[in-house]
Structures are given as structure tokens and as C-alpha cells.
Design a protein around this motif. Sequence first.
Motif, PDB file in Angstrom:
ATOM      1  N   ASP A  12      48.647  84.230   2.560  1.00  0.00           N
ATOM      2  CA  ASP A  12      47.461  84.584   1.790  1.00  0.00           C
ATOM      3  C   ASP A  12      46.413  85.304   2.630  1.00  0.00           C
ATOM      4  N   ALA A  13      46.463  85.146   3.929  1.00  0.00           N
ATOM      5  CA  ALA A  13      45.514  85.813   4.829  1.00  0.00           C
ATOM      6  C   ALA A  13      46.224  86.070   6.159  1.00  0.00           C
ATOM      7  N   PRO A  14      45.736  87.027   6.927  1.00  0.00           N
ATOM      8  CA  PRO A  14      46.340  87.273   8.243  1.00  0.00           C
ATOM      9  C   PRO A  14      46.333  86.017   9.100  1.00  0.00           C
ATOM     10  N   LEU A  15      47.372  85.856   9.893  1.00  0.00           N
ATOM     11  CA  LEU A  15      47.507  84.671  10.729  1.00  0.00           C
ATOM     12  C   LEU A  15      46.716  84.826  12.023  1.00  0.00           C
ATOM     13  N   ARG A  16      46.517  83.714  12.693  1.00  0.00           N
ATOM     14  CA  ARG A  16      45.836  83.715  13.974  1.00  0.00           C
ATOM     15  C   ARG A  16      46.661  84.495  14.994  1.00  0.00           C
ATOM     16  N   ASP A  17      45.995  85.350  15.768  1.00  0.00           N
ATOM     17  CA  ASP A  17      46.706  86.174  16.733  1.00  0.00           C
ATOM     18  C   ASP A  17      47.200  85.352  17.914  1.00  0.00           C
ATOM     19  N   THR A  52      52.992  85.270  16.601  1.00  0.00           N
ATOM     20  CA  THR A  52      52.149  86.398  16.219  1.00  0.00           C
ATOM     21  C   THR A  52      51.731  87.175  17.469  1.00  0.00           C
ATOM     22  N   PRO A  53      51.529  88.485  17.333  1.00  0.00           N
ATOM     23  CA  PRO A  53      51.134  89.280  18.501  1.00  0.00           C
ATOM     24  C   PRO A  53      49.669  89.083  18.850  1.00  0.00           C
ATOM     25  N   ALA A  54      49.301  89.521  20.040  1.00  0.00           N
ATOM     26  CA  ALA A  54      47.901  89.476  20.461  1.00  0.00           C
ATOM     27  C   ALA A  54      47.090  90.475  19.637  1.00  0.00           C
ATOM     28  N   ALA A  55      45.807  90.208  19.480  1.00  0.00           N
ATOM     29  CA  ALA A  55      44.940  91.071  18.686  1.00  0.00           C
ATOM     30  C   ALA A  55      44.735  92.417  19.368  1.00  0.00           C
ATOM     31  N   SER A  56      44.614  93.458  18.556  1.00  0.00           N
ATOM     32  CA  SER A  56      44.311  94.791  19.054  1.00  0.00           C
ATOM     33  C   SER A  56      43.570  95.542  17.958  1.00  0.00           C
ATOM     34  N   LEU A  57      43.053  96.699  18.281  1.00  0.00           N
ATOM     35  CA  LEU A  57      42.337  97.503  17.295  1.00  0.00           C
ATOM     36  C   LEU A  57      42.276  98.945  17.753  1.00  0.00           C
ATOM     37  N   TYR A  58      41.903  99.820  16.824  1.00  0.00           N
ATOM     38  CA  TYR A  58      41.666 101.225  17.137  1.00  0.00           C
ATOM     39  C   TYR A  58      40.160 101.465  17.223  1.00  0.00           C
ATOM     40  N   LEU A  59      39.781 102.425  18.062  1.00  0.00           N
ATOM     41  CA  LEU A  59      38.394 102.862  18.178  1.00  0.00           C
ATOM     42  C   LEU A  59      38.361 104.380  18.309  1.00  0.00           C
ATOM     43  N   LEU A  60      37.280 104.976  17.836  1.00  0.00           N
ATOM     44  CA  LEU A  60      37.079 106.422  17.936  1.00  0.00           C
ATOM     45  C   LEU A  60      36.039 106.714  19.016  1.00  0.00           C
ATOM     46  N   GLN A  61      36.366 107.671  19.881  1.00  0.00           N
ATOM     47  CA  GLN A  61      35.415 108.138  20.893  1.00  0.00           C
ATOM     48  C   GLN A  61      35.178 109.629  20.694  1.00  0.00           C
ATOM     49  N   GLN A  70      56.455  72.999  -1.078  1.00  0.00           N
ATOM     50  CA  GLN A  70      57.542  72.613  -0.181  1.00  0.00           C
ATOM     51  C   GLN A  70      57.366  73.174   1.232  1.00  0.00           C
ATOM     52  N   VAL A  71      56.398  74.090   1.403  1.00  0.00           N
ATOM     53  CA  VAL A  71      56.227  74.787   2.674  1.00  0.00           C
ATOM     54  C   VAL A  71      55.149  74.106   3.512  1.00  0.00           C
ATOM     55  N   GLU A  72      55.456  73.829   4.771  1.00  0.00           N
ATOM     56  CA  GLU A  72      54.493  73.287   5.720  1.00  0.00           C
ATOM     57  C   GLU A  72      54.354  74.250   6.894  1.00  0.00           C
ATOM     58  N   LEU A  73      53.104  74.572   7.261  1.00  0.00           N
ATOM     59  CA  LEU A  73      52.824  75.497   8.355  1.00  0.00           C
ATOM     60  C   LEU A  73      51.912  74.819   9.367  1.00  0.00           C
ATOM     61  N   ASP A  74      52.251  74.984  10.627  1.00  0.00           N
ATOM     62  CA  ASP A  74      51.450  74.417  11.710  1.00  0.00           C
ATOM     63  C   ASP A  74      51.308  75.473  12.816  1.00  0.00           C
ATOM     64  N   PRO A  75      50.034  75.956  13.069  1.00  0.00           N
ATOM     65  CA  PRO A  75      48.757  75.602  12.471  1.00  0.00           C
ATOM     66  C   PRO A  75      48.717  75.870  10.961  1.00  0.00           C
ATOM     67  N   ASP A  76      47.736  75.265  10.328  1.00  0.00           N
ATOM     68  CA  ASP A  76      47.643  75.295   8.877  1.00  0.00           C
ATOM     69  C   ASP A  76      47.431  76.719   8.362  1.00  0.00           C
ATOM     70  N   ALA A  77      48.151  77.066   7.304  1.00  0.00           N
ATOM     71  CA  ALA A  77      48.009  78.348   6.616  1.00  0.00           C
ATOM     72  C   ALA A  77      48.601  78.177   5.232  1.00  0.00           C
ATOM     73  N   THR A  78      48.326  79.138   4.349  1.00  0.00           N
ATOM     74  CA  THR A  78      48.864  79.084   2.992  1.00  0.00           C
ATOM     75  C   THR A  78      49.638  80.359   2.708  1.00  0.00           C
ATOM     76  N   TYR A 106      53.690  79.664  15.281  1.00  0.00           N
ATOM     77  CA  TYR A 106      53.614  78.876  14.054  1.00  0.00           C
ATOM     78  C   TYR A 106      54.957  78.174  13.822  1.00  0.00           C
ATOM     79  N   LEU A 107      54.879  76.902  13.444  1.00  0.00           N
ATOM     80  CA  LEU A 107      56.055  76.146  13.032  1.00  0.00           C
ATOM     81  C   LEU A 107      56.136  76.190  11.514  1.00  0.00           C
ATOM     82  N   VAL A 108      57.256  76.678  10.994  1.00  0.00           N
ATOM     83  CA  VAL A 108      57.447  76.825   9.556  1.00  0.00           C
ATOM     84  C   VAL A 108      58.542  75.868   9.102  1.00  0.00           C
ATOM     85  N   SER A 109      58.203  74.966   8.191  1.00  0.00           N
ATOM     86  CA  SER A 109      59.174  74.013   7.649  1.00  0.00           C
ATOM     87  C   SER A 109      59.179  74.123   6.126  1.00  0.00           C
TER      88      SER A 109
END
Length: 561
Positions: A197-202, A230-239, A174-182, A206-209
Amino acid sequence: MSTEHPDAAGNDASQRPRTRAEARALRQAAEAAQAAEAVHEARAAQASEHTPPVPQPSAETAAPEQSKKYWIDPEDSDWQPSDGAGWLPADDSARAPIAPARTEDSAEHAPSQRTFVISLIIGLAITVAGVVIALVLDGPTITGVDFDGQIVDGPQPTLTLTLSREVAEITPEQVELDPDATATVTTEGKTVTLTFDAPLRDDTEYLVSINGVTARDGERESTVVTTIQTPAASLYLLQRRDDGDDAIFRTDLSGEKAVSVFEAENIDDYRATSENLVVVTAQDGVSQVTVVDRYDESRTELVLPGEGYVAGLQVTDDGSHIGYTFTERDLSAEGGLASVLVTQPIDGGAASTVVQIDDVPVSVGEWRFIPHSTNAVLLTFDGELYGADATASKQPWALGQARTLLGVSRANNTAIIDYDGLLMQLNPETGALVPLPVAEPDYGAPVSITSFPGGTLRHVFARSDEGVPTGQGIIRVADDGAAEPLVSVSGTDSIVQSCAAPNGRYTAVTVAPDLPNNPYDRRLLPLPQTLHTHIVDTTNGDERVVLEGFDASWCTTGPRR
């Protein structure tokens, strides 16, 4: 005159049975109208017997007829003043503190006023009835949205919808996602939860119906729609630094908004969850493990099995447990803990557990947590393969023998095992084996493998005919086996670590440039002093940015020694 109206389908509403709510609302409206008319008739009768005298303005104070000004324009109204009663002069200061008494003219108009009041009450009652009927007949609607959209830290974001009424069970179809996702769907009362089922595109809307959302009584149905960002992508790094404290940074993909989140004299390794940073530091030649709350920055020192060295830090997907290999500092020929696997709760609420086989601590060469579980697969130095649980709720179990543990697959929650050149995916719960897709073309045997949605990344070496390494590369292999180089380096550079972002859109590749002239530091986990992390597009290898540092938080393990 009939007050029935055709329904939404064009049918005469008088020809269909009323619902309980409709009948109750109409009955209440009629009773209210009857009660109002009785009250007004009684008041009119009483007023006719005790009509107060009409005050007449004196000749001195009466305003000339030609100078009267009205708040209600007489030309626009049927109402006309009588001898100045009922009108107000334009000067606010001259207004009477109380309303004028009712005149005989107004008494004569009482029936029309009663009719107006009765009509007003009936109208209001009908309006209320209509609202009640609409609320009863409308299908479920969204009243609240809660989106946990961690792209970097959360492997499975969730969306929770609160609806206006309890609903029947909703299925993924019954769920429709745009862009496509499960996503998987759980329904409880008025709450519907989508676990992707997996992380979404950053940085994406998304339209959820959800179609065919039915109230629990089964009579009302609707389609509910919302959007999430969804938020913009980010990450941690060690220096690591020679001239100051080491630091863990959080940064966007431009590298221009890096913020230090943890600093210490010697940081060997770390892992990030959605709520915590788990950091391995060294002090006086021994390891310490500190859990840092990402929100209030509170710190918890975990109790280790003794004084010694921690390596290979990992965290379960749900962030509840950590694991690492531990070696006692005072290890001797007589015995001691040497590279044993240790697990413990991340909150420090329970003691650490040393994994044992037949009540004997076992030395581990390679190990990995299995995605979406607290299970782990470990390979001993003599090639024995075992399964274990981080919660220590069950004893380890034998899984046969293997040559190398190359990584894990998030697609099917398996360990990727090298069985003498045959690459297989092992389910530690059942022991089932599934072949890993063969790369086409073949770029050589991988030394490590990481997965991403849609395939795997394989670290391979290019060699001369004499077997001398001439370069390295990261090969992207799709689920159907189609392979192509993503990143490659020359013979003097070395790839230290690689992994994909949880949503698979980007890949982080850490490179030690000019290795012959890039000396190693003197840490418990020694690494080349200069390390660059290249962020590339996973689909085509286009480079986005090069960042100073290593140990990207997208990776489930740190660099190897």
C-alpha cells in the motif's frame, strides 16, 4: 511383516484409507518386484546349462600366493578369490580388458545375488512411491520470488511469488510482514502477488509469511515464508551551471556516489519514473520535452501543441501519461494558447490533448495529478475547479469553486483545497469533501502541502505583527493533527521546494540561501543561482546531508516560478 508406518499425527496408517497416489505407487512397486524376480529366474536357468569353463592361470604367469594384493580386503568381506579369479593386481597396467568369467563358486552364489537385486528393486520402488506420496501430501511451497522494490521511483512496490501448485484465493489477513506493512493480494493459479500500500522502508530486510496457503483442491495447507531486501534510498537532483551544460544527477544520501544521467545546455524541469526520465529543455527560446529510457538511454522527442513554453511538468503514478501547462510563443491579443493544460502518453504513441471546457481551451493557474490514477484536478485563474482525465477518455467535469489548490494526499487519493481558509480533501471522482486535520498548535496558513505516510508537510511563513515575513518553515502535521516544526530558515533565506521520500522516512527541503545576494538565473523557469537541498529525517528533523542542486525526484512537481 507389515510395512505400514504411523502417520505424522501418530495414527496407524493401515487404519486410514489410502489416497489414489499411495495405492498406485505401492501397486507399481509390487508389479516391478514380481517382474524382476521372473527375469532373474529365467537367466539363472539358462546360465546353469551353459556354464563356461573356468580359465586357469599358467604356472609361469600365476602370481605367488604371498604376493597377491586385493582391491577388496579379504578380511573385510565374505567374498574370497578362487585361484586368482575375480581379483585384480595392484598394478593398473596388468588389469584385464574385460571382467573375468563367472566361476562355479559365483554360480553357487547366484540365488543370493538374485535376492539382493530383487531387494534393491523393491527398495527403489518403495522410495519412489514415498517421494510420490510426499509430493502429493505436501502443501504448496515457494518456487520463485520476484520483487520490484523501487523505493524512490515506485509508489507501490510489488512482490510476486510462484508456488509449487495452484492455490485457493489468499486474503490480506493471511499475510504477515515484519517490519509491519500492509498490502493487497491477488491470486491467480500458482501466482500470488502482493502490492504494498505504500513504499517500504529503504535498506531493510522484510520477512514475508503467508499462513494457511491451501491447494486449490482444499486438502493440503502450508505456511510459505520468504525474505526480501529493499535497496538503499537514492534520488535525482538537477544542477544548473553557468560554465557548462546543466545536469541531472542520481545520488545516494551521502552525495558521494552522484552520477550524471542527463546533460543539456538548458534544463528547466524534469520528472522521474521507474523506467524513464522526462526532461524539459529550452532551445532557441522554446521548450522541448524528451523522454529518456533509464536502461538503454534511448530518447524520444514528444510533439508539443506548437512552439512555446512548458511549465509544471507532472507524471501519472503509473508512468503512462504526462501533463504540463503550455503557452504559445507567438501569443497575441487576438488569441492563442495561454497556460493551457496539456496531457499526452509518455511513449509518444498519440498526439497531445489540450484540456477544454465546453470546447474552449481553458487557462490553468494550478493543477495536480491525483495519486494512483490518471485523474487530474485543475484550478482556473478565475477560481473554477474542474476534474479531468489524462487519457482524454471523458470530458472534464465541474467541481465548484475554490481559492487555492495546495497539493494532493496519497493517503486517500484526494486534492487538498483551500476554500477561503477551510482546508478540505476533495475526491474528484465523487466530489466528496473531508476536512484536513487541523494543526495543533496552529503555525499559520500553509502556502503548499505535501503528504507522506502518516501525515502532511506544510510550508508556512512566520510574520511580524505588521505582517512582514520574518522566516519560513516546514511543519510536520500527523494524521491526528499534532504539529511540530521540521525545518526553519531565517528571513534572508527562502524555502523553494519541499517534499517527502515516497516511504516518508526522509524529507527534501530546497533552500535559496541569502536571497538578497543570490541573483536569479535567466531561464524560462528562473530560479536563484545557488540552491541547496537539505535531506532530513522526517520523524525528528535531524539533517542527514546537504546536496547541491534542486528539484528532488521525490517531488511530484518542480519549484514554482
